[in-house]
Design a protein around this motif. Structure first.
Motif, PDB file in Angstrom:
ATOM      1  N   TRP A 113      40.942  33.684  43.726  1.00 23.01           N
ATOM      2  CA  TRP A 113      42.384  34.334  43.399  1.00 23.01           C
ATOM      3  C   TRP A 113      42.245  34.118  41.199  1.00 23.01           C
ATOM      4  O   TRP A 113      43.163  35.344  40.939  1.00 23.01           O
ATOM      5  N   THR A 114      41.457  33.748  40.784  1.00 22.65           N
ATOM      6  CA  THR A 114      41.176  34.130  39.069  1.00 22.65           C
ATOM      7  C   THR A 114      40.920  35.588  38.887  1.00 22.65           C
ATOM      8  O   THR A 114      40.769  35.915  38.044  1.00 22.65           O
ATOM      9  N   LEU A 115      39.762  35.106  39.533  1.00 19.02           N
ATOM     10  CA  LEU A 115      39.103  36.513  39.637  1.00 19.02           C
ATOM     11  C   LEU A 115      40.263  38.138  39.470  1.00 19.02           C
ATOM     12  O   LEU A 115      39.930  39.110  39.150  1.00 19.02           O
ATOM     13  N   ARG A 116      40.587  37.450  41.592  1.00 24.21           N
ATOM     14  CA  ARG A 116      41.642  39.083  41.002  1.00 24.21           C
ATOM     15  C   ARG A 116      42.956  38.786  40.810  1.00 24.21           C
ATOM     16  O   ARG A 116      43.436  40.103  39.900  1.00 24.21           O
ATOM     17  N   ARG A 117      43.762  38.031  39.727  1.00 20.82           N
ATOM     18  CA  ARG A 117      44.281  38.017  38.447  1.00 20.82           C
ATOM     19  C   ARG A 117      43.745  38.697  37.799  1.00 20.82           C
ATOM     20  O   ARG A 117      44.387  39.627  36.664  1.00 20.82           O
ATOM     21  N   ALA A 118      42.504  38.408  36.698  1.00 17.59           N
ATOM     22  CA  ALA A 118      41.726  39.099  36.289  1.00 17.59           C
ATOM     23  C   ALA A 118      42.158  40.771  36.326  1.00 17.59           C
ATOM     24  O   ALA A 118      42.256  41.312  35.161  1.00 17.59           O
ATOM     25  N   CYS A 119      41.507  41.024  37.233  1.00 18.48           N
ATOM     26  CA  CYS A 119      41.199  41.590  37.690  1.00 18.48           C
ATOM     27  C   CYS A 119      42.878  43.213  37.423  1.00 18.48           C
ATOM     28  O   CYS A 119      42.669  44.292  36.649  1.00 18.48           O
ATOM     29  N   GLY A 120      43.617  42.035  37.997  1.00 14.96           N
ATOM     30  CA  GLY A 120      44.103  43.008  38.285  1.00 14.96           C
ATOM     31  C   GLY A 120      45.352  43.248  36.541  1.00 14.96           C
ATOM     32  O   GLY A 120      46.114  44.485  37.027  1.00 14.96           O
ATOM     33  N   ALA A 121      45.499  42.031  36.062  1.00 16.27           N
ATOM     34  CA  ALA A 121      45.360  42.214  34.291  1.00 16.27           C
ATOM     35  C   ALA A 121      45.247  43.093  33.754  1.00 16.27           C
ATOM     36  O   ALA A 121      45.457  42.944  32.350  1.00 16.27           O
ATOM     37  N   GLY A 122      43.904  43.376  34.182  1.00 20.88           N
ATOM     38  CA  GLY A 122      43.052  44.560  33.127  1.00 20.88           C
ATOM     39  C   GLY A 122      42.539  43.895  32.270  1.00 20.88           C
ATOM     40  O   GLY A 122      41.266  44.438  32.124  1.00 20.88           O
ATOM     41  N   ILE A 123      41.939  42.642  32.428  1.00 22.37           N
ATOM     42  CA  ILE A 123      41.540  41.437  31.684  1.00 22.37           C
ATOM     43  C   ILE A 123      39.644  42.109  32.124  1.00 22.37           C
ATOM     44  O   ILE A 123      38.307  42.067  31.861  1.00 22.37           O
TER      45      ILE A 123
END
Length: 338
Positions: free
Chosen positions: A28-38
């Protein structure tokens, strides 16, 4: 940004694979980083720190940390067609492609020539990888895979160069030959031979293993010219159109002489007549510094009775018949002692 994710990116030079990252941080940390454009997904399972990639509407070669661009003048649907991999700097682009290969790939073809330092690969060209046949990997936008039977990204097929696997130079020169624009084909091979990185014989051996190579005959001709001593496109031109044929004596190419402890290489040397024909490239004309170097060199050769005759690029290419006639007249004059 999550502290563990930030440390992972720092340790791996801004590049992550999903498989390696989930061993350290939750999905979920990776998915959130992708969604946030990080994180930016550049290939299946391969992600980079988004700060290292210019935006989709950036012109080629824009540094990753350049100031923000003005709003794009093309619709978002058009700018989004720029593959994410194409937006990365060359070295990161190559590492990302190799990460997609998951230890089974090596830089090949034109990309390998870039890694060997004999040709810089333009931003508009795709990354090329050699992979084993049956690997299950397939080409992607801006990424071309070449499936080779029995290939391994290790000796004797590939070498580690600056930390990344790269196919051998001879193999890369042969494989890249039909992929490059016609005007760009000779230069990498000529540079590789001039820099002592390979020899015409070694490249010819690699060519023998590729009997169906497109434009194979043209490559064989260039290898023959290099084996004869030609060391520039202009010398190849001179060999084919001026310095061979009826009445032309045998001439030595890149003939080495040593005078007062200085080694010099004569472009085209008539040994019997002691005449050195120098072929001045297009960039030489009008350079006062180079002109002074040439004059000193010519004077030094004159102390050993060697006459230096120079032909400019423009004249050699535009007036080959007239140049040829002058060469024959000069050689005849030297033989007669006039």
């Amino acid at each position: 940004m999550n502290g563990e994710l930030s440390e992972l990116l720092r340790r791996h030079g801004g590049l992550l694979t999903w498989a390696a990252a989930v061993q350290v941080v939750p999905e979920w940390t990776l998915r959130r980083a992708c969604g946030a454009g990080i994180l930016l997904r550049v290939l299946p399972g391969v992600y980079v720190d988004a700060r290292l990639a210019p935006p989709p509407n950036a012109p080629p070669g824009l540094p990753p940390n350049a100031p923000p661009l003005a709003p794009p003048t093309v619709p978002p649907s058009a700018s989004s067609l720029v593959p994410s991999l194409a937006r990365l700097p060359p070295e990161l682009r190559h590492r990302a492609a190799l990460a997609y290969g998951y230890g089974r790939a090596a830089l090949g073809g034109p990309t390998a020539l870039h890694a060997w330092g004999v040709r810089g690969q333009p931003d508009g060209e795709p990354v090329h990888l050699d992979v084993p046949a049956g690997s299950g990997l397939r080409s992607r936008p801006y990424l071309v895979l070449h499936h080779r039977r029995g290939f391994r990204p290790a000796p004797p097929h590939a070498l580690n160069r600056r930390g990344v696997p790269v196919v051998r130079l001879e193999r890369a020169l042969v494989d890249a030959w039909p992929l490059l624009p016609a005007v760009d084909r000779p230069a990498p091979l000529i540079r590789a031979v001039n820099d002592g990185l390979t020899t015409p014989a070694r490249v010819r051996s690699a060519l023998a293993g590729t009997p169906r190579l497109t434009r194979r005959a043209e490559l064989r001709v260039l290898l023959d010219r290099l084996a004869a001593g030609c060391r520039s496109p202009l010398e190849v031109w001179g060999h084919d159109h001026v310095f061979t044929g009826p009445a032309m004596p045998r001439l030595r190419r890149q003939f080495r002489v040593r005078i007062e402890g200085r080694a010099m290489y004569l472009d085209v040397y008539a040994e019997r007549e002691r005449v050195d024909f120098e072929l001045d490239g297009a960039t030489t004309h009008g350079d006062p510094g180079q002109r002074e170097i040439d004059l000193r060199r010519d004077a030094l050769l004159a102390t050993r009775g060697i006459l230096v005759v120079r032909f400019a690029h423009r004249r050699l290419v535009r007036e080959p018949d007239r140049v040829r006639a002058e060469i024959l007249a000069i050689l005849a004059s030297r033989r007669s002692g006039r």
